[in-house]
Scaffold this motif. Structure first.
Motif, PDB file in Angstrom:
ATOM      1  N   ARG A  39    -141.223  48.273 -45.397  1.00 44.13           N
ATOM      2  CA  ARG A  39    -142.459  48.209 -44.608  1.00 44.13           C
ATOM      3  C   ARG A  39    -142.482  46.940 -43.750  1.00 44.13           C
ATOM      4  NH1 ARG A  39    -146.854  45.492 -45.352  1.00 44.13           N
ATOM      5  NH2 ARG A  39    -146.406  44.990 -47.521  1.00 44.13           N
ATOM      6  N   VAL A  40    -142.106  45.823 -44.354  1.00 43.35           N
ATOM      7  CA  VAL A  40    -142.108  44.550 -43.627  1.00 43.35           C
ATOM      8  C   VAL A  40    -141.023  44.550 -42.547  1.00 43.35           C
ATOM      9  CG1 VAL A  40    -141.738  42.056 -43.854  1.00 43.35           C
ATOM     10  CG2 VAL A  40    -143.148  43.265 -45.530  1.00 43.35           C
ATOM     11  N   ALA A  43    -142.130  46.565 -39.625  1.00 41.75           N
ATOM     12  CA  ALA A  43    -143.128  45.860 -38.814  1.00 41.75           C
ATOM     13  C   ALA A  43    -142.457  44.869 -37.863  1.00 41.75           C
ATOM     14  CB  ALA A  43    -144.125  45.138 -39.716  1.00 41.75           C
ATOM     15  N   TYR A  44    -141.442  44.156 -38.333  1.00 45.22           N
ATOM     16  CA  TYR A  44    -140.735  43.208 -37.465  1.00 45.22           C
ATOM     17  C   TYR A  44    -139.956  43.925 -36.371  1.00 45.22           C
ATOM     18  CZ  TYR A  44    -141.979  39.045 -40.038  1.00 45.22           C
ATOM     19  OH  TYR A  44    -142.690  38.015 -40.586  1.00 45.22           O
ATOM     20  N   VAL A  45    -139.302  45.016 -36.703  1.00 42.91           N
ATOM     21  CA  VAL A  45    -138.526  45.760 -35.714  1.00 42.91           C
ATOM     22  C   VAL A  45    -139.447  46.354 -34.651  1.00 42.91           C
ATOM     23  CG1 VAL A  45    -137.083  47.813 -35.385  1.00 42.91           C
ATOM     24  CG2 VAL A  45    -136.601  46.227 -37.267  1.00 42.91           C
ATOM     25  N   GLN A  46    -140.596  46.870 -35.066  1.00 36.51           N
ATOM     26  CA  GLN A  46    -141.525  47.533 -34.150  1.00 36.51           C
ATOM     27  C   GLN A  46    -142.562  46.580 -33.543  1.00 36.51           C
ATOM     28  OE1 GLN A  46    -143.195  50.711 -36.480  1.00 36.51           O
ATOM     29  NE2 GLN A  46    -141.201  51.645 -36.838  1.00 36.51           N
ATOM     30  N   LEU A  50    -148.892  42.313 -38.946  1.00 37.22           N
ATOM     31  CA  LEU A  50    -149.121  42.117 -40.375  1.00 37.22           C
ATOM     32  C   LEU A  50    -149.822  40.784 -40.558  1.00 37.22           C
ATOM     33  CD1 LEU A  50    -145.713  43.107 -42.056  1.00 37.22           C
ATOM     34  CD2 LEU A  50    -147.825  44.425 -42.035  1.00 37.22           C
ATOM     35  N   ALA A  51    -150.628  40.692 -41.580  1.00 38.55           N
ATOM     36  CA  ALA A  51    -151.265  39.422 -41.933  1.00 38.55           C
ATOM     37  C   ALA A  51    -150.266  38.590 -42.733  1.00 38.55           C
ATOM     38  CB  ALA A  51    -152.534  39.678 -42.751  1.00 38.55           C
ATOM     39  N   PRO A  52    -150.433  37.275 -42.767  1.00 38.93           N
ATOM     40  CA  PRO A  52    -149.478  36.419 -43.476  1.00 38.93           C
ATOM     41  C   PRO A  52    -149.255  36.803 -44.936  1.00 38.93           C
ATOM     42  CG  PRO A  52    -150.938  35.083 -42.154  1.00 38.93           C
ATOM     43  CD  PRO A  52    -151.459  36.492 -42.085  1.00 38.93           C
TER      44      PRO A  52
END
Length: 113
Positions: A39-40, A43-46, A50-52
């Motif tokens: 999931r993380v 999120a970085y690829v796309q 995200l919250a910290p």
């Protein structure tokens, strides 16, 4: 302060374009759980926000939900890292608490690494 940790949120990664050829997805917590890691990473690829506390970085990462807007993050990239003389992060944190962008929890928000 954990607001000034050495992490980059997926939605802010573009602010560092051109500074590196590769980025490492690190995190003691994230790497232990395959679904969370995927999931993380996604999120970085796309570039999905995200919250910290959702990136699972480990002991230096924020433990509580806090909104880190792009303007604040960009400012911390260019600050002099003289935290003992500055109040920007403290004021941002205090404003988040007063506006509800930082939610209370049973655990205190980590202001210390």
């Amino acid at each position: 302060m954990r607001l000034t940790g050495a992490w980059v949120l997926p939605q802010h990664l573009h602010l560092l374009d051109g500074l590196a050829d590769e980025w490492k997805l690190a995190g003691r917590v994230t790497l232990r759980d395959a679904p969370t890691y995927r999931r993380v990473l996604s999120a970085y690829v796309q570039g999905r926000a995200l919250a910290p506390h959702e990136i699972g970085g480990g002991p230096a990462s924020p433990l509580e939900p806090v909104e880190i807007d792009e303007e604040f993050y960009a400012r911390t990239l260019r600050c002099g890292r003289r935290c003992h003389e500055c109040t920007v992060c403290r004021e941002y944190y205090d404003e988040g608490r007063s506006t509800g962008n930082l939610r209370d929890s049973k655990r205190p928000v980590g202001l210390e690494a």
